[in-house]
Design a protein around this motif. Structure first.
Motif, PDB file in Angstrom:
ATOM      1  N   SER A  65       0.824  -1.213   0.000  1.00  0.00           N
ATOM      2  CA  SER A  65       0.000   0.000   0.000  1.00  0.00           C
ATOM      3  C   SER A  65       0.854   1.256   0.000  1.00  0.00           C
ATOM      4  CB  SER A  65      -0.918   0.010   1.225  1.00  0.00           C
ATOM      5  OG  SER A  65      -1.790  -1.091   1.219  1.00  0.00           O
ATOM      6  N   GLY A  66       2.086   1.152   0.549  1.00  0.00           N
ATOM      7  CA  GLY A  66       2.933   2.320   0.655  1.00  0.00           C
ATOM      8  C   GLY A  66       3.627   2.707  -0.634  1.00  0.00           C
ATOM      9  N   CYS A  67       4.339   1.735  -1.260  1.00  0.00           N
ATOM     10  CA  CYS A  67       5.130   2.057  -2.451  1.00  0.00           C
ATOM     11  C   CYS A  67       4.576   1.429  -3.721  1.00  0.00           C
ATOM     12  CB  CYS A  67       6.581   1.625  -2.256  1.00  0.00           C
ATOM     13  SG  CYS A  67       6.804  -0.166  -2.071  1.00  0.00           S
ATOM     14  N   GLY A  68       3.573   0.574  -3.581  1.00  0.00           N
ATOM     15  CA  GLY A  68       2.965  -0.045  -4.752  1.00  0.00           C
ATOM     16  C   GLY A  68       3.753  -1.205  -5.327  1.00  0.00           C
ATOM     17  N   ARG A  69       4.799  -1.602  -4.656  1.00  0.00           N
ATOM     18  CA  ARG A  69       5.610  -2.691  -5.177  1.00  0.00           C
ATOM     19  C   ARG A  69       4.851  -4.012  -5.106  1.00  0.00           C
ATOM     20  NH1 ARG A  69      11.871  -4.150  -3.494  1.00  0.00           N
ATOM     21  NH2 ARG A  69      12.104  -5.929  -4.903  1.00  0.00           N
ATOM     22  N   LYS A  70       5.032  -4.840  -6.144  1.00  0.00           N
ATOM     23  CA  LYS A  70       4.443  -6.182  -6.176  1.00  0.00           C
ATOM     24  C   LYS A  70       5.477  -7.163  -5.629  1.00  0.00           C
ATOM     25  CE  LYS A  70       0.936  -4.308  -8.271  1.00  0.00           C
ATOM     26  NZ  LYS A  70       1.459  -2.915  -8.309  1.00  0.00           N
ATOM     27  N   VAL A  71       5.132  -7.864  -4.569  1.00  0.00           N
ATOM     28  CA  VAL A  71       6.101  -8.674  -3.842  1.00  0.00           C
ATOM     29  C   VAL A  71       5.666 -10.130  -3.788  1.00  0.00           C
ATOM     30  CG1 VAL A  71       7.330  -9.003  -1.667  1.00  0.00           C
ATOM     31  CG2 VAL A  71       6.687  -6.703  -2.397  1.00  0.00           C
ATOM     32  N   SER A  72       6.571 -11.021  -4.179  1.00  0.00           N
ATOM     33  CA  SER A  72       6.376 -12.453  -4.012  1.00  0.00           C
ATOM     34  C   SER A  72       7.083 -12.885  -2.732  1.00  0.00           C
ATOM     35  CB  SER A  72       6.950 -13.216  -5.204  1.00  0.00           C
ATOM     36  OG  SER A  72       7.071 -14.588  -4.915  1.00  0.00           O
ATOM     37  N   VAL A  73       6.573 -13.903  -2.067  1.00  0.00           N
ATOM     38  CA  VAL A  73       7.195 -14.371  -0.836  1.00  0.00           C
ATOM     39  C   VAL A  73       8.592 -14.930  -1.091  1.00  0.00           C
ATOM     40  CG1 VAL A  73       6.280 -16.728  -0.985  1.00  0.00           C
ATOM     41  CG2 VAL A  73       6.782 -15.732   1.264  1.00  0.00           C
ATOM     42  N   THR A  74       8.886 -15.307  -2.331  1.00  0.00           N
ATOM     43  CA  THR A  74      10.200 -15.862  -2.657  1.00  0.00           C
ATOM     44  C   THR A  74      11.207 -14.789  -3.076  1.00  0.00           C
ATOM     45  OG1 THR A  74       9.550 -16.238  -4.960  1.00  0.00           O
ATOM     46  CG2 THR A  74       9.175 -18.043  -3.402  1.00  0.00           C
ATOM     47  N   ALA A  75      10.754 -13.558  -3.311  1.00  0.00           N
ATOM     48  CA  ALA A  75      11.644 -12.492  -3.777  1.00  0.00           C
ATOM     49  C   ALA A  75      12.705 -12.180  -2.734  1.00  0.00           C
ATOM     50  CB  ALA A  75      10.844 -11.237  -4.095  1.00  0.00           C
ATOM     51  N   GLY A  76      13.975 -12.115  -3.168  1.00  0.00           N
ATOM     52  CA  GLY A  76      15.062 -11.793  -2.267  1.00  0.00           C
ATOM     53  C   GLY A  76      15.497 -12.934  -1.375  1.00  0.00           C
ATOM     54  N   THR A  77      15.023 -14.150  -1.673  1.00  0.00           N
ATOM     55  CA  THR A  77      15.388 -15.332  -0.888  1.00  0.00           C
ATOM     56  C   THR A  77      16.152 -16.304  -1.776  1.00  0.00           C
ATOM     57  OG1 THR A  77      13.451 -16.701  -1.402  1.00  0.00           O
ATOM     58  CG2 THR A  77      13.190 -15.036   0.320  1.00  0.00           C
ATOM     59  N   VAL A  78      16.490 -17.464  -1.225  1.00  0.00           N
ATOM     60  CA  VAL A  78      17.152 -18.510  -2.004  1.00  0.00           C
ATOM     61  C   VAL A  78      16.311 -18.912  -3.209  1.00  0.00           C
ATOM     62  CG1 VAL A  78      17.727 -20.975  -1.913  1.00  0.00           C
ATOM     63  CG2 VAL A  78      18.591 -19.440  -0.158  1.00  0.00           C
ATOM     64  N   PHE A  79      14.980 -18.808  -3.088  1.00  0.00           N
ATOM     65  CA  PHE A  79      14.073 -19.251  -4.150  1.00  0.00           C
ATOM     66  C   PHE A  79      13.797 -18.170  -5.198  1.00  0.00           C
ATOM     67  CE2 PHE A  79      12.717 -20.888   0.061  1.00  0.00           C
ATOM     68  CZ  PHE A  79      13.126 -22.203  -0.090  1.00  0.00           C
ATOM     69  N   ASP A  80      14.443 -17.032  -5.088  1.00  0.00           N
ATOM     70  CA  ASP A  80      14.179 -15.896  -5.968  1.00  0.00           C
ATOM     71  C   ASP A  80      14.356 -16.250  -7.445  1.00  0.00           C
ATOM     72  OD1 ASP A  80      13.602 -13.192  -6.506  1.00  0.00           O
ATOM     73  OD2 ASP A  80      15.728 -12.703  -6.639  1.00  0.00           O
ATOM     74  N   ARG A  81      13.343 -15.931  -8.261  1.00  0.00           N
ATOM     75  CA  ARG A  81      13.355 -16.100  -9.721  1.00  0.00           C
ATOM     76  C   ARG A  81      13.528 -17.551 -10.166  1.00  0.00           C
ATOM     77  NH1 ARG A  81      16.919 -10.921 -11.972  1.00  0.00           N
ATOM     78  NH2 ARG A  81      15.768  -9.305 -10.822  1.00  0.00           N
ATOM     79  N   SER A  82      13.250 -18.461  -9.284  1.00  0.00           N
ATOM     80  CA  SER A  82      13.390 -19.874  -9.655  1.00  0.00           C
ATOM     81  C   SER A  82      12.146 -20.350 -10.398  1.00  0.00           C
ATOM     82  CB  SER A  82      13.589 -20.725  -8.403  1.00  0.00           C
ATOM     83  OG  SER A  82      13.582 -22.100  -8.723  1.00  0.00           O
ATOM     84  N   ARG A  83      12.378 -21.090 -11.478  1.00  0.00           N
ATOM     85  CA  ARG A  83      11.260 -21.692 -12.223  1.00  0.00           C
ATOM     86  C   ARG A  83      10.932 -23.090 -11.693  1.00  0.00           C
ATOM     87  NH1 ARG A  83      14.295 -19.361 -16.479  1.00  0.00           N
ATOM     88  NH2 ARG A  83      15.193 -21.406 -16.990  1.00  0.00           N
ATOM     89  N   ILE A  84      11.697 -23.523 -10.706  1.00  0.00           N
ATOM     90  CA  ILE A  84      11.470 -24.834 -10.094  1.00  0.00           C
ATOM     91  C   ILE A  84      10.302 -24.719  -9.116  1.00  0.00           C
ATOM     92  CG2 ILE A  84      12.497 -26.675  -8.717  1.00  0.00           C
ATOM     93  CD1 ILE A  84      15.258 -25.497  -9.621  1.00  0.00           C
ATOM     94  N   PRO A  85       9.299 -25.579  -9.192  1.00  0.00           N
ATOM     95  CA  PRO A  85       8.167 -25.505  -8.258  1.00  0.00           C
ATOM     96  C   PRO A  85       8.633 -25.615  -6.812  1.00  0.00           C
ATOM     97  CG  PRO A  85       7.690 -27.013 -10.067  1.00  0.00           C
ATOM     98  CD  PRO A  85       9.143 -26.667 -10.176  1.00  0.00           C
ATOM     99  N   LEU A  86       7.931 -24.902  -5.919  1.00  0.00           N
ATOM    100  CA  LEU A  86       8.286 -24.958  -4.509  1.00  0.00           C
ATOM    101  C   LEU A  86       8.151 -26.365  -3.942  1.00  0.00           C
ATOM    102  CD1 LEU A  86       6.747 -21.672  -3.039  1.00  0.00           C
ATOM    103  CD2 LEU A  86       9.179 -22.257  -3.270  1.00  0.00           C
ATOM    104  N   GLN A  87       7.231 -27.158  -4.494  1.00  0.00           N
ATOM    105  CA  GLN A  87       7.096 -28.540  -4.027  1.00  0.00           C
ATOM    106  C   GLN A  87       8.406 -29.306  -4.205  1.00  0.00           C
ATOM    107  OE1 GLN A  87       3.322 -29.341  -6.298  1.00  0.00           O
ATOM    108  NE2 GLN A  87       2.845 -30.556  -4.469  1.00  0.00           N
ATOM    109  N   GLN A  88       9.101 -29.051  -5.312  1.00  0.00           N
ATOM    110  CA  GLN A  88      10.370 -29.739  -5.533  1.00  0.00           C
ATOM    111  C   GLN A  88      11.462 -29.172  -4.633  1.00  0.00           C
ATOM    112  OE1 GLN A  88      11.174 -29.727  -9.802  1.00  0.00           O
ATOM    113  NE2 GLN A  88      10.146 -31.711  -9.982  1.00  0.00           N
ATOM    114  N   TRP A  89      11.443 -27.870  -4.395  1.00  0.00           N
ATOM    115  CA  TRP A  89      12.387 -27.271  -3.458  1.00  0.00           C
ATOM    116  C   TRP A  89      12.201 -27.870  -2.067  1.00  0.00           C
ATOM    117  CZ3 TRP A  89      16.586 -24.417  -4.080  1.00  0.00           C
ATOM    118  CH2 TRP A  89      16.738 -23.631  -5.237  1.00  0.00           C
TER     119      TRP A  89
END
Length: 323
Positions: A65-89
């Protein structure tokens, strides 16, 4: 989620068996929900502006609500930008923490039915990076410190005279004559004071007693505020494994693990990642709750910045040739 394993010091709860794991993480949605509990236990927090207000979008991301950024729970983590499903991770993290000696990339590829060795290798390397908790406490004395050598065989050369192996510095807490605590390991370039003293400084709490052999590379520890106790192995009359039992036990276990699980196929570039995994396992060797190790690894993964890995072409081709 079916079984409540929550306690005052463990949140969120974790699965205890493979059957429970399959029930808890039946699809991507349940995996995302679990990561959100780990990353935002007190509610959504924007990584850009630190705002705590937002709403969930149709695609599952959050809009701040503050900056309008769209945030995924995986952004900035080990899983960032991964095309591998989280189930496999998640499955990889489960097998990695539940197998006593770990799992190789080739073994993970076969286990999860992954399309390439490179995918399995990348998953494991990123999870190994997450096995070091940011800001972890340093070791407390008394601590033994020494080095060992892993890698190729140097014909006719032993000890610190070897120049074709990788040097691993080791520090381990000594709790009793036969009892040992946590361990820290690091690949160092050489056995000079310029390499060994900074390793000890980063691994051991200042003011602690540090026990070493008589090697001159440790002479600067006293100036760094440590109570340095050096023992000359030659003059003591005791073999090295008696004078320094902790570091020699760790060195033996490390070499056996590298040769057994990974067939000794580690390179200098990625050696520290394997050392992270070994330390993670060793420091939790007495844990009877394997699911808790899975939880700890994921907790580390959501606070570990992303790292890009790519194995060499020759390594990938050699492994795929053996499939």
């Amino acid at each position: 989620m079916v079984a409540d394993r929550s306690s005052p010091e463990v949140y969120p709860p974790y699965p205890g068996t493979w059957q429970e794991f399959l029930s808890w993480f039946a699809d991507e949605k349940t995996c995302v929900a679990y990561l959100e509990q780990l990353r935002w236990a007190a509610g959504f927090r924007c990584p850009k502006c630190e705002g705590a207000k937002g709403w969930r979008m149709i695609d599952g991301r959050w809009s701040c609500s503050g900056c309008g950024r769209k945030v995924s729970v995986t952004a900035g983590t080990v899983f960032d930008r991964s095309r591998i499903p989280l189930q496999q991770w998640f499955a990889a993290a489960w097998y990695m923490t539940n197998q006593k000696h770990g799992v190789s990339a080739l073994g993970l590829q076969r286990l999860l039915g992954l399309g390439s060795y490179q995918t399995a290798w990348t998953i494991l390397q990123k999870l190994r990076t997450a096995m070091v908790r940011p800001g972890r406490d340093r070791l407390c004395g008394p601590v033994e410190a020494d080095e060992t050598y892993v890698g190729g065989i140097a014909q006719g050369v032993r000890g610190r005279g070897s120049d074709c192996k990788f040097i691993v510095a080791i520090a381990i807490e000594v709790l009793s004559p036969k009892g040992f605590g946590r361990v820290r390991l690091q690949h160092v370039n050489d056995v000079s004071g310029a390499s060994l003293v900074p390793f000890v400084s980063s691994a051991v709490e200042p003011g602690s007693e540090v026990r070493t052999d008589g090697w001159k590379g440790y002479n600067g520890l006293s100036r760094q505020g440590y109570r340095h106790h050096a023992t000359s192995i030659a003059e003591s009359g005791d073999p090295a494994h008696v004078s320094m039992p902790g570091v020699h036990k760790v060195a033996s276990l490390l070499k056996r693990w590298l040769l057994g699980t990974h067939q000794g196929s580690v390179t200098a570039k990625y050696l520290d990642a394997y050392l992270n995994e070994f330390a993670f396992r060793f420091n939790r060797r007495h844990s009877s709750r394997r699911g808790l190790l899975f939880l700890r690894l994921l907790q580390h993964a959501v606070v570990t910045p992303p790292t890009r890995y790519r194995p060499s072409r020759s390594r990938t081709q050699a492994q795929n040739h053996n499939l």
